[in-house]
Write a protein that holds these residues in place. Structure first.
Motif, PDB file in Angstrom:
ATOM      1  N   PRO A 418      -0.693 -14.520  -6.210  1.00 44.67           N
ATOM      2  CA  PRO A 418      -1.673 -15.272  -5.791  1.00 44.67           C
ATOM      3  C   PRO A 418      -2.835 -15.956  -6.492  1.00 44.67           C
ATOM      4  CG  PRO A 418      -2.471 -13.411  -4.376  1.00 44.67           C
ATOM      5  CD  PRO A 418      -0.787 -13.191  -5.733  1.00 44.67           C
ATOM      6  N   TYR A 419      -3.162 -17.164  -6.758  1.00 45.38           N
ATOM      7  CA  TYR A 419      -4.619 -17.856  -7.423  1.00 45.38           C
ATOM      8  C   TYR A 419      -5.604 -17.008  -7.073  1.00 45.38           C
ATOM      9  CZ  TYR A 419      -5.875 -20.989  -4.264  1.00 45.38           C
ATOM     10  OH  TYR A 419      -5.979 -21.602  -3.104  1.00 45.38           O
ATOM     11  N   ALA A 433      -0.843  -0.937   2.643  1.00 49.49           N
ATOM     12  CA  ALA A 433      -0.619   0.231   4.195  1.00 49.49           C
ATOM     13  C   ALA A 433      -0.497  -1.205   5.435  1.00 49.49           C
ATOM     14  CB  ALA A 433      -2.070   1.033   4.471  1.00 49.49           C
ATOM     15  N   LEU A 434      -1.430  -2.303   4.638  1.00 49.08           N
ATOM     16  CA  LEU A 434      -1.358  -3.230   5.948  1.00 49.08           C
ATOM     17  C   LEU A 434      -0.033  -4.258   5.771  1.00 49.08           C
ATOM     18  CD1 LEU A 434      -4.817  -4.800   6.055  1.00 49.08           C
ATOM     19  CD2 LEU A 434      -3.964  -2.974   7.607  1.00 49.08           C
ATOM     20  N   CYS A 476       7.126  -9.172   0.744  1.00 53.83           N
ATOM     21  CA  CYS A 476       6.260  -9.038   1.842  1.00 53.83           C
ATOM     22  C   CYS A 476       5.054 -10.290   1.302  1.00 53.83           C
ATOM     23  CB  CYS A 476       5.539  -8.262   2.412  1.00 53.83           C
ATOM     24  SG  CYS A 476       6.505  -6.614   3.277  1.00 53.83           S
ATOM     25  N   GLY A 477       4.419 -10.338   0.864  1.00 51.53           N
ATOM     26  CA  GLY A 477       2.986 -10.729  -0.087  1.00 51.53           C
ATOM     27  C   GLY A 477       2.659 -10.314   0.940  1.00 51.53           C
ATOM     28  N   ASP A 478       1.624 -11.331   0.735  1.00 52.63           N
ATOM     29  CA  ASP A 478       0.224 -11.062   1.470  1.00 52.63           C
ATOM     30  C   ASP A 478      -0.383 -12.036   2.984  1.00 52.63           C
ATOM     31  OD1 ASP A 478      -0.987  -9.826  -0.107  1.00 52.63           O
ATOM     32  OD2 ASP A 478      -2.120 -11.788  -1.032  1.00 52.63           O
ATOM     33  N   LEU A 565      -5.580 -15.517   4.472  1.00 56.15           N
ATOM     34  CA  LEU A 565      -5.440 -15.978   5.618  1.00 56.15           C
ATOM     35  C   LEU A 565      -4.750 -17.315   4.580  1.00 56.15           C
ATOM     36  CD1 LEU A 565      -2.832 -15.189   7.229  1.00 56.15           C
ATOM     37  CD2 LEU A 565      -3.917 -15.606   9.152  1.00 56.15           C
ATOM     38  N   GLN A 566      -5.091 -18.012   4.932  1.00 52.34           N
ATOM     39  CA  GLN A 566      -5.039 -19.314   4.847  1.00 52.34           C
ATOM     40  C   GLN A 566      -4.594 -19.570   4.130  1.00 52.34           C
ATOM     41  OE1 GLN A 566      -8.533 -22.063   5.980  1.00 52.34           O
ATOM     42  NE2 GLN A 566      -7.254 -23.938   5.614  1.00 52.34           N
ATOM     43  N   LEU A 567      -5.180 -19.640   2.391  1.00 57.98           N
ATOM     44  CA  LEU A 567      -4.294 -19.565   1.243  1.00 57.98           C
ATOM     45  C   LEU A 567      -2.987 -19.046   1.178  1.00 57.98           C
ATOM     46  CD1 LEU A 567      -7.792 -19.406  -0.974  1.00 57.98           C
ATOM     47  CD2 LEU A 567      -6.807 -21.464  -0.605  1.00 57.98           C
TER      48      LEU A 567
END
Length: 573
Positions: A418-419, A433-434, A476-478, A565-567
């Motif tokens: 991600p940028y 962890a999350l 999973c990504g973020d 989160l939005q990005l």
């Protein structure tokens, strides 16, 4: 006629000088009802800036306690069995010496405060001001632990030691032990002592025996309730309590002759230096006497050197206790700093909640294999590197959210980095962890397949920490991790506001506060309409300053998490 306080100070100064202390450019004076006594400059500062020298023989350390003629034998027996740690020894020593009628430490002990601003000493209504914060639950648990230790170990032992001293009349109470605990945690330093001082010329087998005892005590310190470290609600968070920020506890080195051994201890005289963000002095140990001409001493050195301006005479000389947030300052030292630049927020995922998530066993194994962190400290200055920096900073926190990406497998590199990564202020260990906790069923399956490729059909090797982190990231990504982070921060804000309302409400309370017992505020009340102010204790004021800071940081980090989160969702992460 001298006041009782002046008479006590005079006796203390005589005691210090009789024991070899040298005042070379400072004096101890009363500050105010909030600070108590402090160290002030005088007009005879030396060119080298050394203003106070105190022999190490005056230090209260675990070694001194173990060698004490009254309590040493009893303490050695408990220490060698691993029943107590080095900190407990010093707290026990302070408790006993306070009650001894003919203590040789009386001139020093009489100068020490009898009440404290830390939450262990709060009235019930003052403690309620901390509801919703980490310190509220931590204080309850800590006081319960101290009461247990007092009833199970301290009370009868202190009585026994006083009887051995010929005193069968003095009675010990919990407040004596609580006082000693607060004295230790608010005044102890981590002293870098010469090895030859800690271990004088003794037989090699004796040295080995002491080293073993020291190592044992250090292990006990990390988990024992005597350690006094605050617990963050129910997950055992520790604060490092010492001004030099070495992060060492007790005696942590048994290095050879000429090297350093770190020992916690109290040093009368130098421990009257108060904290300031703009400290003008530091302390050092002079093992050889090359600096002070007093071997085995500690000295206070001022940045002011020889006073060049009369305006610097009788100014308070402060040191820094370290870059500590208000949570730590209030818990250990009993004060806070309004708008503290070193403030921080602690976020944690509750360990007990892991049992209730899907695929808990598999995710638990992944968390261990990745060395993932279930909690993180978020210093205020991290925000300078985020999406919404408050302003330019010359001391920006290093961005810690950087991940190593492995590109050697068929599934590697499919997910684009991600940028916004260089603007993400949350530590990668916590994000790891999350991500793991938030994995959905299909993501768990993807990770399992990826790890099978890493391990091979014969299971010939174990994947590395970086490889597992990369697999979880690819699957999973973020977005799941950031949603979970938003949920945690929202829950924290709800807890903070449940009992004390909003950040703006706290600001209004502080704006109208008249702190009881402050001479400056009393003067203000005489010249202004007191109806405009709201009387409050220093403890209540400190609590509101602390919790307002926690609400502010929660709001700002929540804004960062929501934007990330939005990005992430817009990028398909």
């Amino acid at each position: 006629m001298a006041s009782p306080e002046e008479a006590q100070l005079d006796l203390f100064l005589q005691w210090l000088q009789a024991n070899g202390a040298q005042f070379r450019g400072c004096q101890i004076k009363y500050c105010d009802s909030n600070k108590g006594f402090g160290i002030y400059s005088s007009d005879n500062t030396h060119e080298d800036g050394v203003i106070l020298v105190v022999p190490l023989d005056l230090a209260i350390t675990p070694m001194r306690v173990l060698q004490d003629p009254l309590i040493g034998a009893e303490c050695r027996a408990m220490f060698e069995e691993g029943e107590v740690d080095d900190r407990f020894l010093m707290i026990l020593f302070l408790t006993v010496e306070r009650l001894r009628k003919n203590s040789s430490w009386k001139p020093y002990l009489d100068m020490l405060p009898t009440t404290f601003g830390n939450p262990l000493w709060f009235m019930d209504d003052e403690l309620l001001e901390l509801r919703g914060t980490a310190l509220y639950r931590a204080t309850e648990l800590r006081k319960k632990d101290l009461l247990t230790v007092y009833e199970d170990k301290v009370k009868d032992l202190v009585k026994k030691l006083l009887v051995l001293d010929g005193d069968s009349e003095s009675d010990v109470c919990f407040e004596d032990f609580l006082w000693a605990n607060s004295i230790f945690w608010s005044r102890a330093l981590n002293l870098p002592l010469p090895h030859s001082y800690v271990f004088p010329q003794i037989q090699e087998d004796q040295e080995k025996e002491i080293s073993c005892s020291v190592d044992k005590s250090s292990e006990v310190s990390t988990s024992n309730i005597y350690s006094g470290s605050p617990i963050n609600e129910n997950d055992g968070k520790r604060f490092e309590a010492h001004g030099n920020d070495t992060g060492m506890t007790g005696v942590t080195s048994t290095s050879r002759q000429g090297e350093t051994v770190w020992v916690e201890g109290l040093l009368p005289g130098i421990d009257f230096c108060n904290h300031d963000l703009k400290a003008v002095a530091t302390w050092e140990v002079d093992g050889t006497g090359s600096i002070t001409e007093v071997p085995l001493s500690m000295y206070l050195i001022s940045e002011w050197k020889a006073l060049q301006s009369p305006s610097l005479v009788e100014k308070e000389i402060s040191i820094s206790y370290g870059n500590k947030g208000n949570e730590e300052l209030l818990y250990l030292y009993g004060f806070v700093i309004d708008n503290n630049p070193d403030d921080y927020l602690m976020i944690h995922y509750p360990g007990e909640a892991l049992q209730n998530i899907s695929f808990s066993d598999f995710k638990g194994q992944l968390l261990v294999a990745q060395n993932a962190a279930m909690r993180c400290l978020l210093p205020k200055n991290l925000l300078d590197s985020g999406f919404f920096p408050a302003g330019s900073s010359n001391n920006k926190a290093k961005n810690t959210c950087e991940a190593d990406i492995i590109c050697n497998f068929s599934w590697s590199g499919h997910r684009r980095t991600p940028y916004y990564l260089n603007k993400l202020v949350f530590p990668e260990d916590f994000m790891t962890a999350l991500r793991t906790i938030a994995m959905q069923e299909d993501e768990v399956s993807k990770v399992s397949l990826m790890l099978e490729e890493l391990v091979g059909s014969e299971g010939e090797r174990q994947p590395s920490e970086t490889e597992i982190r990369t697999a979880v990231w690819e699957a999973c990504g973020d977005s799941g991790a950031l949603q979970l982070l938003v949920d945690l921060l929202q829950k924290k804000m709800m807890d903070l506001e449940a009992s004390s309302r909003t950040e703006d409400c706290d600001a209004a309370l502080l704006e109208n506060a008249l702190i009881i017992g402050s001479p400056e505020q009393q003067t203000s009340a005489e010249t202004n309409d007191i109806a405009q102010h709201k009387l409050m204790s220093r403890n209540r004021w400190s609590s509101i300053v602390y919790r307002r800071g926690q609400k502010q940081l929660t709001r700002l980090f929540l804004k960062e998490a929501e934007h990330a989160l939005q990005l992430s969702l817009s990028e398909g992460h």
